[in-house]
Write an enzyme that holds these catalytic residues in place. Structure first.
Site, PDB file in Angstrom:
ATOM      1  CE1 TYR A  61       0.971  -0.560   4.336  1.00 62.16           C
ATOM      2  CE2 TYR A  61      -1.023   0.645   4.860  1.00 62.16           C
ATOM      3  CZ  TYR A  61       0.166   0.054   5.256  1.00 62.16           C
ATOM      4  OH  TYR A  61       0.541   0.068   6.578  1.00 62.16           O
ATOM      5  CE1 TYR A 175      -7.399  -2.526  -0.891  1.00 65.67           C
ATOM      6  CE2 TYR A 175      -5.534  -1.453   0.155  1.00 65.67           C
ATOM      7  CZ  TYR A 175      -6.406  -2.513   0.070  1.00 65.67           C
ATOM      8  OH  TYR A 175      -6.286  -3.573   0.944  1.00 65.67           O
ATOM      9  CE1 TYR A 180      -6.187   0.598   5.635  1.00 63.99           C
ATOM     10  CE2 TYR A 180      -6.018  -0.827   3.717  1.00 63.99           C
ATOM     11  CZ  TYR A 180      -5.624  -0.491   5.006  1.00 63.99           C
ATOM     12  OH  TYR A 180      -4.675  -1.250   5.657  1.00 63.99           O
ATOM     13  CG  ASP A 270      -8.024 -10.580   1.737  1.00 69.82           C
ATOM     14  OD1 ASP A 270      -8.809 -10.874   0.829  1.00 69.82           O
ATOM     15  OD2 ASP A 270      -6.892 -10.115   1.542  1.00 69.82           O
ATOM     16  CB  CYS A 354       4.416 -13.286   5.330  1.00 71.62           C
ATOM     17  SG  CYS A 354       2.851 -14.147   5.072  1.00 71.62           S
ATOM     18  CB  CYS A 366       8.631 -16.257   4.149  1.00 70.34           C
ATOM     19  SG  CYS A 366       7.833 -17.733   3.481  1.00 70.34           S
TER      20      CYS A 366
HETATM   21 FE1  SF4 Z   1       3.516 -16.333   4.821  1.00 70.84          FE
HETATM   22 FE2  SF4 Z   1       5.599 -17.854   4.209  1.00 70.84          FE
HETATM   23 FE3  SF4 Z   1       3.885 -18.661   6.096  1.00 70.84          FE
HETATM   24 FE4  SF4 Z   1       3.160 -18.638   3.552  1.00 70.84          FE
HETATM   25  S1  SF4 Z   1       4.761 -19.891   4.458  1.00 70.84           S
HETATM   26  S2  SF4 Z   1       1.966 -17.856   5.245  1.00 70.84           S
HETATM   27  S3  SF4 Z   1       4.223 -16.840   2.780  1.00 70.84           S
HETATM   28  S4  SF4 Z   1       5.211 -16.893   6.162  1.00 70.84           S
END
Ligand code: SF4
Ligand code: ADP
Length: 699
Positions: A61, A175, A180, A270, A354, A366
């Site tokens: 964003y 958006y 928002y 979401d 993430c 991640c």
């Molecule tokens: Fe996020 Fe990685 Fe977990 Fe998938 S594997 S939800 S991209 S942290």
């Protein structure tokens, strides 16, 4: 290998207004925690997706004006020409690989606090988002927008769109999602206006229409104009003119955007964690859109299976396969499908670490892809790694997430690796955790690494090998990485908010006992001050097995930290479904003779609670005795030719899966690397080229 013809459809170009995406893989806008103060990290992170074959790569964003200031959450800005240069780094990087670059222009309206800009937030009717998440709380309430404010907003959007074009973007967003500002106009709960922007759906959609019109005009046909919109709430509302208010909105705007980017309304729905939602879970809400527009539609759903993707297109749900999380977990997902290497896809596990990075206001992390966010800073790449720096062989002890990632990455570098595991099965904590309710998808952490390791002849895995210090000294290896994990403790929680004295005695259990097969009978008290998933998952497991479960935590919510990973609202609902009793702000003081003494965290009031077992999900401590023994005898290490001895993963510092995998990867990347290469690069904003023009709204 050649691409499977079944997936050819995914590689068809798609026309989006005046531009054409080379294929149907669309990395949608998502927060990555990289603000304009990290332009190089941001550009390289997104470049990696373009290199990996995504046809479109979007920003997160991007605020169009200081009246939309989400600090301390990490948002980007496009307020002036300096910001243009900052974003141009990313568009150039993305274009180098033949992808289109999209920018999500954003105004947060009444959902931001403007903590830094200190101007009152704007809102259709002065309604504030009264979030229960402390990161989103504040006391600055928005003011009601008048006609001048609306005109100004349209100017900011148009100016930002022109800057976006100058920065080299191909797709420019309006958006209208996730609470928002334009979304606030769409929803009657936010919008009580009696002018032309309130009341009927046609009036409430007017602002979105005008934003689309000014954006089209500003980019002058050079860029596509996308509309990102949340449809969950609107879909649930009846309409006199259409099947729902969402249908009505889409009918009213039909072909005005060049692209529909459709999503749900709140982050927990979401971006639902895999524990609570399957791949493709958006379809019941957004599936109708394509029938009402001639423009292409993109949507997400944690898509990692090419068959599911093809199904979405063939069944007329989507034209473009949108991905945020799957593109983080595997930036090379499209290339792997294109090259017939589907089995190499590092599938997202839906853990939402993430997303927690954004809540923590730091660059993306991640679980599956330890290189995410480190592409520029540490020079890591999801598919490439430097060749071995020496001929030395490496022993990795423990095949949990840390050991597996370490052995795999060392193997990819070309080292001779021995991976020794005490158990007959590899996986470490995953062996148990992936069998717990809702956590099966986390097994991808293990399965992907297992599959990759099987193809590396230089990595030998020894199962059922419990190594002692003496064994290790005899192996003749050059380096040793100890990845022996951690153990849950029976410590209680003190008034100082630290783990206190151990509680021994019959009926006192930890998750390790459950993992080892102990299952309590009768009423169980689950005492959670770990605050992540384990306490709530075990409460669910025990409730499903017929135990009466009371869940007690000193925190204010169940699984208090899991608000960061979008799990918490789902956990509360699950507790209600399973009749798990929840007691917050409560500590366990003692447990003896089948009775737990509970104490209110603040008032000190006590209560006796009878239960057959007390399951403490609290502190974990490193299981590093092996490391300590070896380290305690340097001459023996020298005689054995062991040049380095290192603890990694939970054996070094207990953490979540993401920490263990990162730790294992980092060891592998840095073994035998020269000191200069290990330098921690710090990103900085681009130097300013000219004085900052006063932003209109601050003048
Ligand atoms: Fe996020 Fe990685 Fe977990 Fe998938 S594997 S939800 S991209 S942290
Ligand atoms: P991490 O999350 O850091 O990877 P885990 O607890 O998941 O840690 O995994 C640690 C693994 O190490 C377990 O599978 C355990 O069986 C193994 N292990 C522990 N001690 C030894 C040992 N002395 N020899 C071989 N394997 C061991």
């Amino acid at each position: 290998m050649a691409r499977n013809p079944r997936y050819d459809l995914l590689f068809e170009p798609v026309k989006i207004g005046p531009v054409t995406a080379r294929n149907r893989f669309y990395a949608v806008p998502h927060a990555a925690g990289m603000t304009n103060s990290m332009p190089h990290m941001r550009a390289r992170f997104r470049e990696t997706k373009a290199e990996g074959g995504w046809g479109v790569v979007c920003t997160g964003y991007v605020s169009i004006d200081p009246t939309s200031d989400d600090a301390p959450l990490p948002f980007a800005t496009l307020w002036d020409e300096e910001d243009v240069h900052s974003h141009a780094l990313m568009t150039e990087a993305v274009h180098r690989h033949g992808a289109l670059a999209g920018i999500e222009l954003w105004h947060g309206g009444g959902s931001v606090m403007n903590r830094t800009s200190r101007v009152p937030p704007l809102s259709p009717s002065g309604t504030a988002w009264m979030a229960t998440h402390v990161n989103f709380m504040g006391h600055q309430r928005p003011r009601v927008m008048d006609a001048d404010d609306i005109r100004q907003l349209l100017t900011w959007q148009a100016d930002a769109a022109r800057r976006a074009r100058r920065a080299g973007f191909d797709i420019v967003y309006v958006y209208a999602g996730m609470g928002y500002l334009p979304y606030e106009f769409l929803l009657p709960e936010w919008n009580f206006r009696t002018d032309a922007y309130g009341g009927s759906v046609a009036n409430r959609v007017r602002l979105v229409r005008e934003l689309l019109e000014v954006t089209h005009e500003a980019v002058g046909g050079a860029c596509a104009v996308a509309l990102r919109i949340s449809l969950e709430e609107l879909r649930a509302r009846p309409s006199e003119r259409a099947a729902s208010q969402a249908h009505e909105v889409v009918e009213l705007l039909a072909d005005l955007p060049d692209l529909w980017d459709v999503k749900l309304d709140s982050s927990p729905t979401d971006c639902a964690p895999s524990r609570f939602a399957a791949e493709g879970s958006h379809e019941p809400v957004i599936g109708f859109v394509k029938a009402l527009t001639r423009r292409p539609v993109v949507g997400v759903g944690r898509f990692t299976s090419p068959d599911t993707m093809v199904g979405q297109i063939r069944r007329g749900v989507l034209d473009l396969i949108g991905a945020a999380r799957p593109s983080i977990a595997d930036p090379f997902l499209p290339r792997k499908i294109d090259e017939g290497r589907e089995q190499d896809i590092r599938e997202c596990i839906g853990c939402n670490i993430c997303i927690s990075s954004w809540h923590d206001s730091v660059p993306v992390r991640c679980t599956q892809n330890p290189t995410a966010g480190e592409e520029w800073r540490r020079g890591w790449h999801p598919e490439r790694i430097a060749p071995a720096g020496s001929e030395a062989s490496v022993l990795v002890v423990g095949a949990g997430p840390a050991g597996l990632e370490c052995a795999l990455s060392l193997g990819r570098r070309g080292y001779e690796v021995m991976l020794a595991e005490a158990s007959e099965e590899i996986g470490g904590r995953l062996r148990f955790e992936t069998r717990l309710p809702g956590l099966a998808a986390w097994g991808r952490v293990l399965e992907w690494r297992r599959g990759q390791l099987e193809r590396l002849p230089n990595v030998n895995v020894y199962r059922g090998n419990h190594l002692s210090a003496a064994d290790i000294l005899e192996l003749g290896v050059g380096h040793v990485a100890i990845a022996t994990g951690a153990r849950w403790s029976r410590r209680l929680y003190s008034a100082l908010e630290i783990p206190a004295a151990e509680l021994e005695g019959p009926g006192v259990l930890t998750p390790d006992d459950i993992a080892a097969g102990t299952l309590p009978r009768g009423p169980v008290l689950v005492y959670d001050f770990d605050n992540y998933y384990m306490g709530s998952v075990l409460a669910e497991l025990l409730a499903r097995q017929g135990c009466a479960v009371r869940y007690v935590t000193p925190a204010g919510h169940a699984a208090a930290w899991a608000i960061m990973s979008n799990e918490q609202p789902h956990i509360h609902r699950r507790f209600a479904e399973l009749a798990i009793t929840l007691s917050t702000l409560t500590r366990v003081r003692d447990y003896a003779g089948g009775v737990a003494t509970l104490e209110n965290q603040f008032s000190g009031a006590t209560e006796a609670h009878a239960c057959a077992a007390l399951l403490i999900v609290g502190a974990r401590f490193a299981h590093d005795e092996l490391f300590q023994q070896l380290r305690g005898d340097p001459p023996a290490l020298e005689r054995a030719g062991i040049r380095s001895l290192t603890r990694i993963g939970d054996a070094c510092a207990p953490g979540a899966l993401v920490h263990a995998i990162y730790s294992g990867h980092r060891f592998a990347e840095e073994l035998d690397a020269d000191r200069e290469a290990l330098r921690y690069r710090r990103d900085a904003p681009l130097p300013r080229r000219e004085a900052l023009p006063r932003a209109a709204s601050l003048a």
